[in-house]
Every structure is written in structure tokens, then in C-alpha cells.
Design a protein around this motif. Structure first.
Motif, PDB file in Angstrom:
ATOM      1  N   GLU A 327       0.823  -1.209   0.000  1.00  0.00           N
ATOM      2  CA  GLU A 327       0.000   0.000   0.000  1.00  0.00           C
ATOM      3  C   GLU A 327       0.859   1.263   0.000  1.00  0.00           C
ATOM      4  OE1 GLU A 327      -2.582  -0.197   3.323  1.00  0.00           O
ATOM      5  OE2 GLU A 327      -3.665  -1.984   2.654  1.00  0.00           O
ATOM      6  N   HIS A 328       2.101   1.147   0.526  1.00  0.00           N
ATOM      7  CA  HIS A 328       3.019   2.281   0.534  1.00  0.00           C
ATOM      8  C   HIS A 328       4.024   2.215  -0.608  1.00  0.00           C
ATOM      9  CE1 HIS A 328       1.434   2.152   4.640  1.00  0.00           C
ATOM     10  NE2 HIS A 328       1.776   3.448   4.770  1.00  0.00           N
ATOM     11  N   GLY A 329       3.826   1.268  -1.519  1.00  0.00           N
ATOM     12  CA  GLY A 329       4.727   1.155  -2.655  1.00  0.00           C
ATOM     13  C   GLY A 329       6.088   0.587  -2.291  1.00  0.00           C
ATOM     14  N   VAL A 330       6.160  -0.220  -1.235  1.00  0.00           N
ATOM     15  CA  VAL A 330       7.434  -0.785  -0.760  1.00  0.00           C
ATOM     16  C   VAL A 330       7.387  -2.307  -0.914  1.00  0.00           C
ATOM     17  CG1 VAL A 330       9.004  -1.033   1.210  1.00  0.00           C
ATOM     18  CG2 VAL A 330       7.767   1.112   0.862  1.00  0.00           C
ATOM     19  N   VAL A 331       8.516  -2.891  -1.306  1.00  0.00           N
ATOM     20  CA  VAL A 331       8.629  -4.335  -1.493  1.00  0.00           C
ATOM     21  C   VAL A 331       9.472  -4.924  -0.358  1.00  0.00           C
ATOM     22  CG1 VAL A 331       9.473  -6.182  -2.997  1.00  0.00           C
ATOM     23  CG2 VAL A 331       8.432  -4.128  -3.986  1.00  0.00           C
ATOM     24  N   ILE A 332       9.058  -6.059   0.169  1.00  0.00           N
ATOM     25  CA  ILE A 332       9.808  -6.774   1.216  1.00  0.00           C
ATOM     26  C   ILE A 332      10.389  -8.038   0.600  1.00  0.00           C
ATOM     27  CG2 ILE A 332       9.669  -7.960   3.439  1.00  0.00           C
ATOM     28  CD1 ILE A 332       7.459  -6.084   4.248  1.00  0.00           C
ATOM     29  N   LYS A 333      11.707  -8.240   0.749  1.00  0.00           N
ATOM     30  CA  LYS A 333      12.385  -9.411   0.213  1.00  0.00           C
ATOM     31  C   LYS A 333      13.136 -10.123   1.339  1.00  0.00           C
ATOM     32  CE  LYS A 333      13.124  -7.839  -4.553  1.00  0.00           C
ATOM     33  NZ  LYS A 333      14.145  -7.594  -5.608  1.00  0.00           N
ATOM     34  N   VAL A 334      13.095 -11.457   1.276  1.00  0.00           N
ATOM     35  CA  VAL A 334      13.824 -12.293   2.233  1.00  0.00           C
ATOM     36  C   VAL A 334      14.983 -12.951   1.502  1.00  0.00           C
ATOM     37  CG1 VAL A 334      13.701 -14.249   3.822  1.00  0.00           C
ATOM     38  CG2 VAL A 334      11.728 -12.722   3.579  1.00  0.00           C
TER      39      VAL A 334
END
Length: 455
Positions: A327-334
Motif C-alpha cells: 500500500e506504501h509502494g514498498v517491497v519486502i524481500k527475504v
């Protein structure tokens, strides 16, 4: 502690025994040898006078019987060193020239000689005394008297054995007494240690007995019990306050927010921004109270760490936060290798990751990436939460774990309690947390955990 006290007692007693018994045994041995030397020397001197008298009066035939009457081995030579008689039945030395033997040479020069040596035939240790036979300045013979040291050595050996048995008996007695004394001293210490462990777990169920042990430890036990009771009372009062405050503050804050929201239809449109700010501050105050109470409960509770699967928790929290980050245009990667199981307080691993992701998401601009990077480092399994935000200065990173601290240039609605809670949860499980500048900008929050196989 009991072992160390007992060893100290035994070491001291052993030192005293060695200091007393070794010189005593040495003096006893020297005394026995001195007595034998005096006896044999005196007998040899008397015998030499008798032999000299027989030789002077031409009665050399009486010398063998005179020598055999002593009961020791006796060798008599004339003034030229020729053996006149030798009482050893197996020896055939009569008529031999002994003028080259050192003790005979000395005796023929009127110098008595005593000493110890080994018998040439039996190899037994013997004591000898060689005396000159003189009269009126005229030397007529030399007499050697040889006495075996077997009996003397046996007496000395028996004395050493008796001293050793006495020393062992004293050590055994001191061991029993010292063990009883050490246990009497250390029993209150062990009770205090057990009580301290119970108090560290949150409840003192078995206080130390103030009537056992030395007076100093009795006073210490009494003081400890009083301090523990006082501390438990304060902890219970603080826990009660935290529990009651969570209920008492939640209702007024909720009512205040509802009243502020009810003002909205009746306010002038130009006042609505101020109302929104007031409602936001009330919500922030509510979050701050909840965070402060959660931190207080964490500090007051003695939670035992348990093994948790770091990889599974990281994957679960990343999936949960992915939709909100989108929703904030941020991607989370592991990224990174699997780390396995680590020590963490129950539910603490999830709270650590949630707080770090919340902070990273507030600092991350749209279009950026938050990395959850796992590692197997020298300090144990680690997790890096890396954002691409503005980062923090070195001074800000040093203060970031202080309660309620917020950077002066921040405009988010944080409470300043997230990182202190992360630190508390990490330390409670034996780990450590630190902040570093991320490569290329941003902040790298690093948490090192203790592997679950470590005790």
C-alpha cells in the motif's frame, strides 16, 4: 566451594606435617647413626689398646680370640699393614698386605677413621671404625671394626613408616573435620544461591534459613530474605499498577477520541485540521501507553527463552507485512541462507521483526525495497533488516534505544518504544542488537541470536 575449602585445610595441615615430620625423621636417623658411630668407635678404640698390649708382650696368638669376642667383624693388621686376623669365617685374608687401603693407611699414621661403605662381598651397607694401636708414641697395629647397618636402617625405616602413618591419620582426621566444617560454612551459601536463582525467576519460595551457618552468613541470610521480600512486594505492586493502568487508561483515551470525533459535525471546516491532529495525538498516546505497558510487563516477567525457528518466523512476518508494505509502494524481500532454530522468549521473535519492519516501513520511500537478510556469522545466526530510507547519524544511532527518543527531524507518529522493546527482547534471550548504516544509504538493523544448540 566445599572442595576449595577442604583443599586449603589439607594443604595447610600437609605443610605443617612435612615441616615437623621430615626434620624429625632426619634428626632421628642422624641420631641413630651417631649413637652407632660412638659405640663402634669406642669399642674399636678399646680393642686397639688391647691388641697393642698383646703385640707389645708377644702374645699375638691371643688376638683372634679377642677379636671374636666383640661379635662384629674385626680386622687387625700389624704396623706394616699385614693382616694378623680377620673374624669373618669365609675370609682368607690373614697374611695379606692391606697397607694400601685408605682407612688402614690413616690408622697407621695415627689418624682414626670412621664412615659408612658397602661390604665388598655381601654388598650390604656397613659402618666401620679403624683405630691405631699405639702406646707411648709407638704404633704397633691397626684395628678395623665393621658393624652392619641393617638393624639401624630397619629402625629408621620403621620410624619413617610410623611418621607416615601418623601423618595419614592426621590428614584423615582433618579431612573429616574439614569436610564437616566446609559443609557447615557452604550450606548457607548454597541456600543463598538457590534463593537467588528463585528470586531471579520471579518468586522466592524457599528462603534461606537464618539460623544455620556462621554468624556472618546468618546475618546475610536475614538481610537477603528481607531484601527479597521487599523486592517481591515492589514487583507485585508494579505488576498490579501495569495491569490496572492498562485498563484504567484505555477507557478514558477511547472516550476522549470518540468525543473529539463527535465534534466534527459541529466544527467550522477551518478547524477540522486541528481536530484531525488532536485525534492523531490521542491515538499516538494510546499506542504509547500500550507500548509502555508492554515493555513494563516484559521487564517484570522472568521469561525463560525457548527454541524458535527463525526461518519460519521471518517468512511468516514477511508475508504478513507484504500487503501493508504494498500500500506504501514498498517491497519486502527475504534473502540469505537458512539459520535454523534460535533462542527467543515466547512470542519475542515475532515482536522483534514486527517492530523493525514497522520502523523500516515508516522510513522507506515509495518504490524502495526492505531486505530481510539472514546470515550465519561468527557471532551466531543474524538477521539484517535493511531499508533504503534517509538513515541515521552516528549520534542518532547511539540514542536510538533510549525510551521515547525520536530523531528531531522525524515527522512520523512513532512512540519511541519500538527499538527499546527490541533490545529488551533480544537481550532476554542472550542475543544482541545494533544499528549500522546500510550500503548505498538507509539503515541496517542487525540482530544476532544465540543458536538453540547452545546452553
Amino acid at each position: 566451594m566445599t572442595r576449595r575449602l577442604l583443599l586449603s585445610y589439607l594443604s595447610l595441615i600437609l605443610l605443617v606435617l612435612l615441616t615437623l615430620e621430615v626434620p624429625f625423621g632426619y634428626v632421628y636417623a642422624r641420631g641413630e647413626l651417631s649413637r652407632l658411630s660412638h659405640t663402634v668407635g669406642q669399642g674399636a678404640a678399646v680393642l686397639s689398646e688391647l691388641c697393642e698390649d698383646r703385640i707389645e708382650h708377644g702374645r699375638t696368638a691371643d688376638i683372634p680370640a679377642l677379636a671374636r669376642s666383640t661379635g662384629s667383624r674385626v680386622v687387625v693388621t700389624n704396623r706394616s699393614g699385614i693382616v694378623l686376623t680377620d673374624t669373618r669365617t669365609t675370609a682368607h685374608t690373614t697374611g695379606q698386605d692391606w697397607s694400601a687401603q685408605r682407612d688402614i693407611v690413616s690408622a697407621l699414621r695415627s689418624r682414626p677413621v670412621t664412615g659408612t661403605t658397602r661390604d665388598g662381598e655381601t654388598r650390604a651397607e656397613v659402618f666401620y671404625a679403624t683405630m691405631p694401636g699405639t702406646s707411648g708414641g709407638t704404633l704397633r697395629c691397626a684395628v678395623r671394626v665393621v658393624s652392619p647397618l641393617t638393624a639401624l636402617n630397619a629402625r629408621v625405616r620403621d620410624a619413617w613408616v610410623a611418621l607416615a602413618v601418623l601423618g595419614l591419620g592426621v590428614l584423615a582426621t582433618v579431612t573429616v573435620i574439614g569436610l564437616s566444617l566446609a559443609r557447615w560454612i557452604t550450606r548457607p551459601v548454597r541456600a543463598l544461591e538457590s534463593a537467588t536463582a528463585q528470586l531471579a525467576d520471579g518468586c522466592l519460595t524457599d528462603p534461606p534459613d537464618p539460623d544455620r551457618g556462621p554468624p556472618e552468613l546468618r546475618r546475610l541470610a536475614t538481610s537477603f530474605t528481607h531484601t527479597a521480600a521487599r523486592l517481591q512486594h515492589l514487583l507485585r505492586a508494579q505488576e498490579a499498577f501495569a495491569s490496572e493502568a492498562s485498563h484504567q487508561l484505555k477507557t478514558p483515551l477511547t472516550a476522549l477520541r470518540l468525543r473529539l470525533e463527535n465534534f466534527e459535525p459541529h466544527l467550522d471546516p477551518c478547524a477540522r485540521p486541528s481536530l484531525d491532529i488532536a485525534v492523531g495525538e490521542v491515538e499516538r498516546l494510546d499506542r504509547m501507553v500500550q507500548g509502555l505497558l508492554a515493555l513494563a510487563r516484559l521487564e517484570n516477567s522472568a521469561t525463560t527463552p525457548e527454541a524458535a525457528d527463525l526461518d519460519a518466523v521471518v517468512a511468516d512476518r514477511a508475508e504478513m507485512w507484504t500487503a501493508f508494505a504494498a500500500e506504501h509502494g514498498v517491497v519486502i524481500k527475504v534473502t540469505g541462507p537458512d539459520c535454523g532454530r534460535v533462542w527467543a522468549v515466547p512470542g519475542g521473535l515475532e515482536q522483534i521483526i514486527d517492530n523493525l519492519l514497522s520502523n523500516a516501513l515508516r522510513a522507506s520511500p515509495a518504490g524502495s525495497v526492505i531486505m530481510l537478510d539472514r546470515e550465519q556469522g561468527a557471532n551466531g545466526p543474524g538477521l539484517h533488516v535493511i531499508d533504503q530510507g534517509p538513515g541515521m547519524s552516528e549520534a542518532a544511532r547511539r540514542r536510538a534505544f533510549d525510551r521515547f527518543w525520536r530523531a528531531c527531524d522525524t515527522h512520523d507518529d512513532g512512540t519511541g518504544l519500538g527499538l527499546p522493546m527490541v533490545e529488551q527482547l533480544t537481550l532476554a534471550a542472550g542475543g544482541e542488537v545494533s544499528l549500522h548504516p546500510a550500503p548505498g544509504g538507509g539503515l541496517d538493523a542487525v540482530v544476532h541470536f544465540k543458536p538453540a544448540h547452545m546452553l
